[in-house]
Design a protein around this motif. Structure first.
Motif, short mmCIF file in Angstrom:
data_model
loop_
_atom_site.label_atom_id
_atom_site.label_comp_id
_atom_site.label_asym_id
_atom_site.label_seq_id
_atom_site.Cartn_x
_atom_site.Cartn_y
_atom_site.Cartn_z
N ALA A 1 0.87 -1.22 0.11
CA ALA A 1 -0.23 -0.03 -0.04
C ALA A 1 0.90 1.15 -0.01
O ALA A 1 0.46 2.48 -0.06
CB ALA A 1 -0.76 -0.09 1.20
N LYS A 2 1.98 0.93 0.22
CA LYS A 2 3.25 2.37 0.15
C LYS A 2 2.62 3.52 1.25
O LYS A 2 2.50 4.45 0.95
CB LYS A 2 3.18 2.75 -1.16
N ALA B 1 10.52 14.85 -3.04
CA ALA B 1 11.26 13.84 -3.36
C ALA B 1 11.83 13.03 -1.99
O ALA B 1 12.52 14.10 -1.27
CB ALA B 1 12.21 13.86 -4.71
N ALA B 2 11.85 11.87 -1.95
CA ALA B 2 12.61 11.17 -0.63
C ALA B 2 14.16 11.30 -0.70
O ALA B 2 14.49 10.88 -1.80
CB ALA B 2 12.11 9.72 -0.51
N ALA C 1 11.47 8.87 -4.57
CA ALA C 1 10.35 8.50 -4.38
C ALA C 1 9.29 9.67 -4.19
O ALA C 1 9.79 10.47 -3.45
CB ALA C 1 9.68 7.43 -3.70
N ARG C 2 8.25 10.10 -4.67
CA ARG C 2 7.41 11.18 -4.32
C ARG C 2 6.99 11.01 -2.91
O ARG C 2 5.89 10.19 -2.93
CB ARG C 2 6.55 11.27 -5.44
N LEU C 3 7.37 11.64 -1.98
CA LEU C 3 7.00 11.15 -0.56
C LEU C 3 6.21 12.32 0.14
O LEU C 3 6.51 13.51 -0.15
CB LEU C 3 8.35 10.96 0.23
N GLY D 1 1.47 11.55 11.78
CA GLY D 1 2.46 10.55 11.98
C GLY D 1 2.40 9.85 10.65
O GLY D 1 3.10 8.85 10.35
N GLU D 2 1.57 10.15 9.48
CA GLU D 2 1.35 9.13 8.38
C GLU D 2 2.63 9.70 7.44
O GLU D 2 2.85 10.76 7.40
CB GLU D 2 -0.27 9.29 7.90
N ALA D 3 2.69 8.45 6.55
CA ALA D 3 3.61 8.85 5.42
C ALA D 3 3.17 8.03 4.27
O ALA D 3 2.82 6.93 4.52
CB ALA D 3 5.00 8.39 5.68
N TRP D 4 3.11 8.45 3.19
CA TRP D 4 2.89 7.79 1.90
C TRP D 4 3.49 8.16 0.70
O TRP D 4 4.06 9.47 0.54
CB TRP D 4 1.33 7.84 1.68
N TRP D 5 3.57 7.22 -0.38
CA TRP D 5 4.46 7.84 -1.35
C TRP D 5 4.31 7.03 -2.66
O TRP D 5 3.53 6.42 -2.68
CB TRP D 5 6.08 7.29 -1.12
N GLN D 6 4.69 7.45 -3.79
CA GLN D 6 4.37 6.81 -5.15
C GLN D 6 5.74 6.40 -5.81
O GLN D 6 6.75 6.99 -5.58
CB GLN D 6 3.82 7.92 -6.09
#
Length: 886
Positions: free
Chosen positions: A782-783, A798-799, A872-874, A881-886
């Protein structure tokens, strides 16, 4: 039915506890009577007393004894044959069980009720002998079959397994006596076993096994079951929920009994217990241990109406593996990884271990009026930290035992865990103080919290005196003995007052917990992350001062074309030499030297003695200034960004907190929380200065040892411990071949570098004989990740995944992703849009600096560096506290 007296052969659940003896009813039934006496929900039952068993076997016991005496316990077939012969004797006994039972059954149980028939051996279910599984039980028995079931239970007292059990336990083989419990069956939809303590480690954690259907499936290990581990305070629950294919169910036929049947597909992957039922079991387990006074092994069931019953309870019999659990250690690198990331060499570890020992011992003693009691526990201070595969870990049990002497620590333990970044709870041996010492410790705790400003003033005054004496010493001409003298006098003077930093940490923990509680009030809880935003932008934090100095230097360079051209040269050493040699660079030289004078001990991994500081390699300052020159940061911009967040939070409080008394209290707590947290960072900066002095001392000793042929290189001294170096100088060394010792340790550390120890490790016995490698990294298609939000706001970019800060280049607009950070990472932090870190806590350095800089920050994001690809696009949310990336 009227209440039966103690002298009769049949006793019922209505019989008062003071009319019963455990000798008559056996261990299991005795515990049932106690459960009912304590108010627990137990299905109705009656007990055929042990007197009935003794009378029934009065004549045949002599024959039984002869059979048992002659049997060869090494011959399994012979043992089974002996048990079979004894069973025949018991079934042939003319004693009429029905004459005693039948008159009571109609009054006690419904006409069509099915019953469970279980043994209750005299001496069973004690803290020494459980007899678990040694005797037969019969479930869902119709009333017409009770006598046969009772005789079968009697016979099982002489089954082969029961005889072997008693022989191994040293219990008389034939003088056994057992009562029999006749109890109404619970039509269980789910059932299982609950341990009020971890049966292996003895931790204060409830371990629950649960299955669909009857509990026999769990007890006999016949079906798949869920496992839940629940903290006593309910704060954490871990769930192991396998797919369940079968369950033990009541046989609906008139013959009774049970059957194995499939679990409906729609239920197979579903947890057996929801949160509500887990909470019921948690409360029941805690109540059971409190009632019986010892850890309990409880069998339970929920019926088809959702009502919870206890079927039996007995003490947990801790085996040899639990006796060995006294030597179980819990190691955790939360928070400390900020100071000692990656491999830590012996010199650094030995210095740090000694500092932890003296600091925490002195702090603990400061809480006590009579110190003799704690002096007996001094060994816990020797092992506050450990070195596993070359990495530094907290020894949590020793930490918690030490901290348990603090007044009310159990109530505030979660705040301490949060400050340090401990994610999982840990059972620990609690310290006990005399009433006088408890009262004194409580008074001292109050004084330390109120004397926050005085503590900081006292610390910095004493630190300043000690540091001034060594700051400008010329070590180049000192002998090894003189260097040893300087080291010992300097560290001894620091040890006398360094525990004041812990007084401040105690105050920071206390005021932060109070502030968080105030921010959670109904009127203020609408502002997410209010607590953290109010702590942003605190002035006087020395950890941020080096950044401001570097930004100012970068602005100076940016305004002068000749400086820009000079700094742009890639050879930092050559640039530094030109700045020092050429008069036209005097202004820049003065600025750089001022920075070195004030902040020269702060750098990457500055608490590692083998990591060079800016004082030792000043050319590194050139690359830092160059990085800030391209970052676009300005001193005014930094100040504005920090203050905007803080002012917005303060205005919200002013609008919503209208009561003068409440506002006064809030301001008092907030002011002291800010002061304590700022002090904490400034004291850590003082620690960096101490390490800077120690680095210079041992670097000079390394040079001397190399000149005298004791080492191949000055840097080899870092593979020796402090005691080994000083012992060689003082004549107390046990190894004189230092080169061979260094080579051995280099080889070990080369192997350590190939390993990946876990973040939390439990060891038993000698730590190094346990497997320490990291578990396989989880994958998340789910990234998405969730950590702890500690500096509010949403950031995207960008990460920039960083494993080695030495190889990283500050890049404006990226999201910094790392396992951990230390104070030397600040140059990377300020150029980032946000930070996502695997370790840390809301009061860790990463969090504090994130708030000070107004950068959205998330810590405690497990495996972030492995799951998130570089570039990665972060996006991160510093509030949730959420983090998500593509």
């Amino acid at each position: 039915m009227t209440m039966l007296s103690r002298s009769q052969d049949l006793l019922t659940y209505q019989t008062p506890l003071d009319k019963i003896s455990d000798r008559e009813v056996g261990g299991k039934a005795w515990n049932l009577f106690r459960l009912r006496h304590f108010g627990f929900p137990v299905p109705p039952w009656c007990v055929l007393s042990s007197r009935v068993f003794d009378n029934a076997l009065a004549r045949p016991r002599v024959v039984i004894e002869k059979i048992v005496d002659r049997v060869d316990f090494t011959d399994a077939p012979a043992l089974e044959e002996a048990a079979s012969r004894i069973k025949e004797i018991i079934f042939d006994s003319p004693f009429q069980v029905a004459e005693i039972l039948n008159p009571a059954l109609a009054d006690l149980f419904p006409s069509r009720a099915f019953l469970s028939i279980r043994s209750s051996v005299v001496g069973e279910d004690s803290s020494d002998h459980s007899f678990a599984g040694q005797m037969d039980s019969f479930l869902n028995v119709p009333k017409s079959n009770i006598e046969d079931a009772v005789r079968s239970v009697w016979a099982s007292a002489f089954s082969s397994r029961a005889l072997v059990y008693r022989k191994r336990k040293g219990i008389n083989l034939t003088r056994v006596s057992t009562a029999v419990i006749v109890q109404e069956m619970v039509q269980a939809l789910s059932a299982g076993v609950l341990f009020t303590r971890d049966p292996e480690s003895k931790e204060k954690k409830l371990v629950i096994s649960a299955a669909y259907g009857l509990g026999e499936g769990v007890v006999a290990d016949k079906v798949e079951s869920d496992t839940y581990r629940v903290d006593w305070d309910g704060s954490a629950i871990s769930r192991d929920v396998p797919v369940k294919t079968s369950r033990i169910a009541i046989n609906p036929s008139e013959r009774g009994g049970t059957r194995l049947e499939p679990v409906p597909v729609e239920m197979s992957a579903r947890p057996v217990l929801n949160d509500s039922r887990l909470e019921q079991l948690r409360a029941l387990g805690i109540k059971a241990e409190a009632a019986f006074g010892v850890p309990q092994d409880v069998e339970w069931a929920f019926d088809d109406q959702g009502k919870l019953f206890i079927l039996q309870s007995r003490p947990i019999v801790f085996t040899q593996c639990v006796a060995a659990a006294v030597d179980v250690r819990i190691w955790d690198n939360s928070n400390i990884i900020e100071s000692y990331p990656g491999l830590t060499l012996p010199l650094t570890f030995s210095f740090a271990r000694g500092a932890y020992e003296s600091t925490f011992r002195n702090e603990a003693l400061s809480f006590l009026l009579f110190k003799k009691h704690l002096q007996r526990r001094f060994p816990i201070f020797n092992n506050m930290i450990g070195l596993l595969d070359g990495r530094v870990y907290y020894n949590l049990r020793n930490w918690y035992e030490m901290l348990s002497y603090l007044p009310g620590f159990n109530k505030h333990k979660r705040s301490w865990d949060e400050m340090i970044g401990i994610a999982q709870t840990t059972e620990f041996p609690e310290g006990r103080l005399s009433p006088i010492n408890r009262l004194y410790a409580l008074a001292m705790a109050g004084w330390k919290v109120l004397a926050l400003r005085r503590t900081a003033k006292k610390f910095f005054a004493r630190f300043g005196r000690a540091y001034t004496q060594v700051e400008h010493l010329d070590l180049s001409a000192a002998t090894e003995s003189e260097l040893a003298d300087i080291y010992e006098s300097f560290t001894a003077e620091l040890a006398e007052h360094w525990h004041l930093t812990l007084d401040n940490d105690f105050s920071a923990m206390t005021y932060y917990a109070w502030l968080k509680k105030l921010c959670a009030s109904p009127r203020l809880s609408k502002y997410p992350n209010l607590c953290h935003d109010l702590l942003c932008g605190e002035s006087g934090v020395e950890s941020v001062a080096p950044i401001r100095s570097l930004v100012a230097l970068a602005e100076m360079v940016g305004q002068d074309p000749s400086y820009r051209a000079l700094i742009g040269h890639h050879d930092e050493r050559e640039v530094w030499q030109k700045i020092q040699a050429q008069p036209e660079h005097s202004a820049l030289r003065a600025g750089l030297e001022r920075h070195l004078r004030m902040f020269g001990d702060r750098g990457l991994e500055d608490l590692k003695l083998d990591s060079p500081s800016l004082r030792e390699q000043p050319e590194l300052l050139v690359s830092l200034v160059r990085s800030y020159l391209h970052s676009g940061l300005t001193a005014a911009g930094m100040e504005r960004r920090e203050q905007e967040i803080r002012i917005q939070a303060e205005k919200f409080v002013a609008r919503n907190l209208t009561s003068p008394v409440k506002r006064l209290l809030f301001c008092f707590v907030l002011r002291n929380a800010r002061r304590a947290i700022a002090n904490r960072e400034n004291m850590r900066f003082a620690r960096s200065r101490v390490f800077g002095v120690i680095k210079r001392l041992f670097r000079r000793l390394g040079e001397i040892f190399t000149q005298k042929g004791l080492l191949d290189s000055p840097s080899d001294i870092h593979y020796l411990t402090v005691d080994e170096v000083l012992g060689f100088i003082r004549g107390t060394a046990v190894t004189q071949n230092l080169k061979a010792l260094v080579q051995l340790r280099k080889s070990e550390y080369a192997n350590f570098g190939q390993r990946a120890p876990q973040e939390r490790v439990q060891t038993r016995g000698i730590p190094y004989l346990n497997g320490l490698d990291r578990d396989a990294v989880c994958t998340d298609t789910a990234k998405k990740l969730r950590g702890i939000g500690c500096s509010s706001g949403i950031a995207a970019g960008a990460a920039q995944v960083i494993s080695d800060p030495r190889l990283a280049t500050p890049t404006h607009g990226r999201i910094l992703v790392a396992k951990s950070t230390d104070p030397g990472w600040v140059f990377l932090m300020v150029s980032s849009n946000g930070m996502l870190v695997e370790k840390g806590s809301v009061l860790s350095h990463t969090a504090i600096i994130g708030r000070e800089l107004g950068i959205p920050t998330v810590v405690g994001a497990k495996d972030a560096t492995k799951l998130i690809p570089d570039g990665a696009r972060l996006s991160i949310n510093g509030t949730t506290g959420e983090a998500w990336w593509q």
